[in-house]
Design a protein around this motif. Sequence first.
Motif, mmCIF file in Angstrom:
data_model
loop_
_atom_site.group_PDB
_atom_site.id
_atom_site.type_symbol
_atom_site.label_atom_id
_atom_site.label_comp_id
_atom_site.label_asym_id
_atom_site.label_seq_id
_atom_site.Cartn_x
_atom_site.Cartn_y
_atom_site.Cartn_z
ATOM 1 N N GLY A 33 -61.246 -31.516 -127.834
ATOM 2 C CA GLY A 33 -62.607 -32.147 -127.347
ATOM 3 C C GLY A 33 -62.485 -32.650 -125.926
ATOM 4 N N ARG A 34 -61.321 -32.889 -125.330
ATOM 5 C CA ARG A 34 -61.339 -33.435 -124.060
ATOM 6 C C ARG A 34 -61.625 -32.254 -123.067
ATOM 7 N NH1 ARG A 34 -58.044 -33.862 -119.685
ATOM 8 N NH2 ARG A 34 -57.097 -31.765 -120.425
ATOM 9 N N LYS A 35 -61.197 -30.901 -123.710
ATOM 10 C CA LYS A 35 -61.395 -29.899 -122.946
ATOM 11 C C LYS A 35 -63.012 -29.525 -122.724
ATOM 12 C CE LYS A 35 -57.582 -27.779 -124.340
ATOM 13 N NZ LYS A 35 -56.735 -26.608 -124.575
ATOM 14 N N ALA A 72 -57.259 -38.652 -109.889
ATOM 15 C CA ALA A 72 -55.851 -38.380 -109.850
ATOM 16 C C ALA A 72 -55.528 -37.051 -110.144
ATOM 17 C CB ALA A 72 -55.140 -39.257 -111.074
ATOM 18 N N ALA A 73 -54.505 -36.290 -109.930
ATOM 19 C CA ALA A 73 -54.325 -34.993 -110.310
ATOM 20 C C ALA A 73 -54.259 -34.694 -111.723
ATOM 21 C CB ALA A 73 -53.032 -34.650 -109.685
ATOM 22 N N GLY A 74 -54.652 -33.492 -112.115
ATOM 23 C CA GLY A 74 -54.725 -33.062 -113.480
ATOM 24 C C GLY A 74 -55.901 -33.308 -114.212
ATOM 25 N N MET A 75 -56.867 -33.947 -113.387
ATOM 26 C CA MET A 75 -58.183 -33.967 -113.954
ATOM 27 C C MET A 75 -59.061 -32.779 -113.725
ATOM 28 S SD MET A 75 -61.267 -36.736 -113.339
ATOM 29 C CE MET A 75 -60.098 -38.237 -113.267
ATOM 30 N N ALA A 95 -57.418 -31.456 -106.406
ATOM 31 C CA ALA A 95 -57.623 -30.372 -107.483
ATOM 32 C C ALA A 95 -55.984 -30.150 -107.751
ATOM 33 C CB ALA A 95 -58.119 -28.990 -106.930
ATOM 34 N N GLY A 96 -55.749 -29.412 -108.955
ATOM 35 C CA GLY A 96 -54.344 -29.221 -109.213
ATOM 36 C C GLY A 96 -53.907 -30.210 -110.369
ATOM 37 N N THR A 97 -52.766 -29.922 -110.750
ATOM 38 C CA THR A 97 -51.433 -29.113 -109.956
ATOM 39 C C THR A 97 -51.303 -28.054 -110.423
ATOM 40 O OG1 THR A 97 -50.258 -31.467 -110.260
ATOM 41 C CG2 THR A 97 -48.911 -29.509 -109.982
ATOM 42 N N LEU A 189 -47.673 -33.560 -103.469
ATOM 43 C CA LEU A 189 -46.491 -32.702 -103.973
ATOM 44 C C LEU A 189 -46.005 -33.606 -105.103
ATOM 45 C CD1 LEU A 189 -44.139 -30.719 -104.101
ATOM 46 C CD2 LEU A 189 -42.725 -32.103 -102.552
ATOM 47 N N ASN A 190 -46.332 -33.165 -106.395
ATOM 48 C CA ASN A 190 -45.928 -33.880 -107.855
ATOM 49 C C ASN A 190 -44.356 -33.506 -107.781
ATOM 50 O OD1 ASN A 190 -45.840 -34.575 -110.329
ATOM 51 N ND2 ASN A 190 -47.386 -33.136 -111.191
ATOM 52 N N GLU A 191 -43.711 -34.683 -107.858
ATOM 53 C CA GLU A 191 -42.310 -34.522 -108.082
ATOM 54 C C GLU A 191 -42.027 -35.451 -109.277
ATOM 55 O OE1 GLU A 191 -39.402 -33.458 -107.142
ATOM 56 O OE2 GLU A 191 -40.432 -32.315 -105.181
ATOM 57 N N GLY A 265 -48.130 -44.062 -109.465
ATOM 58 C CA GLY A 265 -47.593 -42.870 -109.528
ATOM 59 C C GLY A 265 -47.969 -42.215 -110.859
ATOM 60 N N ASN A 266 -47.016 -41.300 -111.370
ATOM 61 C CA ASN A 266 -47.499 -40.541 -112.452
ATOM 62 C C ASN A 266 -47.092 -41.258 -113.878
ATOM 63 O OD1 ASN A 266 -47.726 -38.271 -113.970
ATOM 64 N ND2 ASN A 266 -47.155 -36.767 -112.205
ATOM 65 N N THR A 267 -47.423 -40.728 -115.130
ATOM 66 C CA THR A 267 -47.319 -41.186 -116.274
ATOM 67 C C THR A 267 -45.848 -41.457 -116.895
ATOM 68 O OG1 THR A 267 -47.036 -38.789 -117.097
ATOM 69 C CG2 THR A 267 -49.324 -39.942 -117.295
ATOM 70 N N LEU A 297 -47.316 -41.484 -120.926
ATOM 71 C CA LEU A 297 -48.131 -42.620 -121.094
ATOM 72 C C LEU A 297 -49.057 -42.711 -119.682
ATOM 73 C CD1 LEU A 297 -49.128 -44.643 -123.275
ATOM 74 C CD2 LEU A 297 -47.552 -46.256 -121.968
ATOM 75 N N SER A 298 -50.185 -43.018 -119.758
ATOM 76 C CA SER A 298 -51.220 -43.122 -118.942
ATOM 77 C C SER A 298 -52.101 -44.430 -119.118
ATOM 78 C CB SER A 298 -52.206 -42.101 -118.431
ATOM 79 O OG SER A 298 -53.191 -41.660 -119.710
ATOM 80 N N GLY A 299 -52.636 -44.849 -118.257
ATOM 81 C CA GLY A 299 -53.782 -45.840 -118.324
ATOM 82 C C GLY A 299 -53.315 -47.696 -118.210
ATOM 83 N N TRP A 353 -57.533 -42.368 -109.971
ATOM 84 C CA TRP A 353 -57.776 -42.945 -111.444
ATOM 85 C C TRP A 353 -58.042 -41.687 -112.215
ATOM 86 C CZ3 TRP A 353 -62.710 -46.156 -112.532
ATOM 87 C CH2 TRP A 353 -63.892 -45.433 -111.967
ATOM 88 N N PHE A 354 -57.486 -41.722 -113.674
ATOM 89 C CA PHE A 354 -57.780 -40.631 -114.640
ATOM 90 C C PHE A 354 -58.128 -41.298 -116.014
ATOM 91 C CE2 PHE A 354 -56.076 -36.230 -115.479
ATOM 92 C CZ PHE A 354 -56.584 -35.949 -116.637
ATOM 93 N N THR A 355 -57.212 -41.980 -116.534
ATOM 94 C CA THR A 355 -57.754 -42.667 -117.873
ATOM 95 C C THR A 355 -58.802 -43.541 -117.765
ATOM 96 O OG1 THR A 355 -55.384 -42.430 -118.513
ATOM 97 C CG2 THR A 355 -56.601 -43.588 -119.927
HETATM 98 C C1 LIG Z 1 -54.566 -35.282 -119.397
HETATM 99 C C2 LIG Z 1 -53.606 -35.531 -118.282
HETATM 100 C C3 LIG Z 1 -53.209 -34.550 -117.403
HETATM 101 C C4 LIG Z 1 -52.601 -34.871 -116.167
HETATM 102 N N1 LIG Z 1 -52.186 -33.805 -115.431
HETATM 103 C C5 LIG Z 1 -51.306 -34.205 -114.194
HETATM 104 C C6 LIG Z 1 -51.199 -33.100 -113.034
HETATM 105 O O1 LIG Z 1 -51.393 -31.996 -113.587
HETATM 106 N N2 LIG Z 1 -50.492 -33.544 -112.083
HETATM 107 C C7 LIG Z 1 -50.196 -34.740 -111.867
HETATM 108 O O2 LIG Z 1 -49.609 -35.086 -110.914
HETATM 109 N N3 LIG Z 1 -50.603 -35.781 -112.672
HETATM 110 C C8 LIG Z 1 -50.922 -35.556 -113.802
HETATM 111 N N4 LIG Z 1 -51.408 -36.522 -115.013
HETATM 112 C C9 LIG Z 1 -51.128 -37.862 -114.345
HETATM 113 C C10 LIG Z 1 -52.468 -38.330 -113.463
HETATM 114 O O3 LIG Z 1 -52.758 -37.987 -112.507
HETATM 115 C C11 LIG Z 1 -51.997 -39.831 -113.262
HETATM 116 O O4 LIG Z 1 -50.961 -40.176 -112.462
HETATM 117 C C12 LIG Z 1 -51.715 -40.687 -114.714
HETATM 118 O O5 LIG Z 1 -52.545 -40.432 -115.614
HETATM 119 C C13 LIG Z 1 -51.763 -42.159 -114.427
HETATM 120 O O6 LIG Z 1 -53.113 -42.560 -114.021
HETATM 121 P P1 LIG Z 1 -54.196 -43.361 -114.954
HETATM 122 O O7 LIG Z 1 -53.434 -44.458 -115.633
HETATM 123 O O8 LIG Z 1 -55.458 -43.767 -114.176
HETATM 124 O O9 LIG Z 1 -54.493 -42.425 -115.935
HETATM 125 C C14 LIG Z 1 -52.285 -36.150 -116.118
HETATM 126 C C15 LIG Z 1 -52.736 -37.141 -116.813
HETATM 127 C C16 LIG Z 1 -53.267 -36.791 -117.919
HETATM 128 C C17 LIG Z 1 -53.986 -38.075 -118.686
#
Ligand SMILES: Cc1cc2nc3c(=O)[nH]c(=O)nc-3n(C[C@H](O)[C@H](O)[C@H](O)COP(=O)(O)O)c2cc1C
Length: 378
Positions: A33-35, A72-75, A95-97, A189-191, A265-267, A297-299, A353-355
């Motif tokens: 559904g997300r896609k 945030a990246a990944g959206m 855009a990306g990663t 740069l996603n580390e 940062g990242n999840t 985990l995000s959000g 932001w993503f979540t």
């Molecule tokens: C479905 C999904 C895909 C993600 N893809 C990437 C990605 O490709 N590259 C990246 O650096 N972070 C990616 N993230 C992490 C987010 O960019 C972000 O760092 C993380 O979700 C925390 O932010 P939020 O609390 O606002 O969601 C992804 C997160 C989610 C939920």
Amino acid sequence: MGFSEILAGMDSKIRPLMNILPPAYMVKVYSRGRKTFLKSLVKDIPAETVQIPEEKRQTLWETRFGNGLMNAAGMFKTGEGYLLAVRQGAGAYLAGTTTAIPRSGNVKSGVEHPFLPMPGSGAALNWMGLPNPGHAALAKKLSLIGRKKNCPLGASVSSDPEQSGKEAMQALVEGMKLYDKAGICFIELNESCPNVPHEHGSEFTSDGLDKSLVDRLEYIKENFLDNRPRLLPVIIKFSNDTAAEQIPALLDLMLDMGFDGVNFGNTSINYSGYESRIVQGEKKNFGYFTSEFGGGLSGRPLKDISLELASMTVKYIQSKELNREFNVIRTGGIETARDIAESEQAGIKLNQWFTGYFDSFAKYGHNLYKKIYSDERD
Ligand SMILES: Cc1cc2nc3c(=O)[nH]c(=O)nc-3n(C[C@H](O)[C@H](O)[C@H](O)COP(=O)(O)O)c2cc1C
């Protein structure tokens, strides 16, 4: 009202009730559904640009950002949605990663790109595995996008998990050069992706840093940063699980190498540390996903730590009295005007932001950035 706004609004009402379904079924439904939703969202572009107060504009690295909040990246992994971001009033677009070799991402238990929303906790889990079209394809696509004022375009890149050593570093830098040629405004740069295998040397430096990270950053300095034909800022995104004690050593390294900013940062993969922030009714799904897939985990559970790490970083940078620009980005749990205000007070100029973006979209539709900045003024 656009189709995606109707869809998101309906889903936000149904979602909390979905917890009664078996966890495996819930993951199947929402991973797909997300896609489907994203595909509809990027086509559902508002006719006019939503206006954000002009005083929120800022110039960072000689580039005009419409405000301090962006995706945030990944959206927008495949470079879709630039015009959507512009019209919604986003401060920038990322855009990306991407990786050197295109990736199809993770599949397990019949689920492609596993994803689980936990709306009651304002959180989500994902185990996508960096599906992406590769640096070359995305750089080409971005080079063809018509740029708009106040919404700079950036790309997130990562070293390829299928490569190692010098081959991986060379391919990463080649990718960065392609993005440079494409004329984008910044590189992240996603580390810190927890969903792909990483090249961790068993060796550590005297500062406790991973030697393979140090080697990679040195390689980027020598082969990209030192001979950039123009100021193309390169930011590094670390995990929100980064130990606070490591921040001084990480920043000293980045400053020595000539990087231009950092993102915390990242999840997170600290499941036991954050389980208490998952509401009771969602704990079963949380447990299922983390044991079946793992994932990041995000959000909302990351809101405090992202503020803490980014604020510490700002203080450390200020104590250095640098003679060049270095900016700090906060990502993790951003969802309200208050979050942005707290970042501003701490000297954090950019947020991603993503979540929270998707939760806000369900409530406010294309006015989600306007809502943040009008609430901030109240
Ligand atoms: C479905 C999904 C895909 C993600 N893809 C990437 C990605 O490709 N590259 C990246 O650096 N972070 C990616 N993230 C992490 C987010 O960019 C972000 O760092 C993380 O979700 C925390 O932010 P939020 O609390 O606002 O969601 C992804 C997160 C989610 C939920």
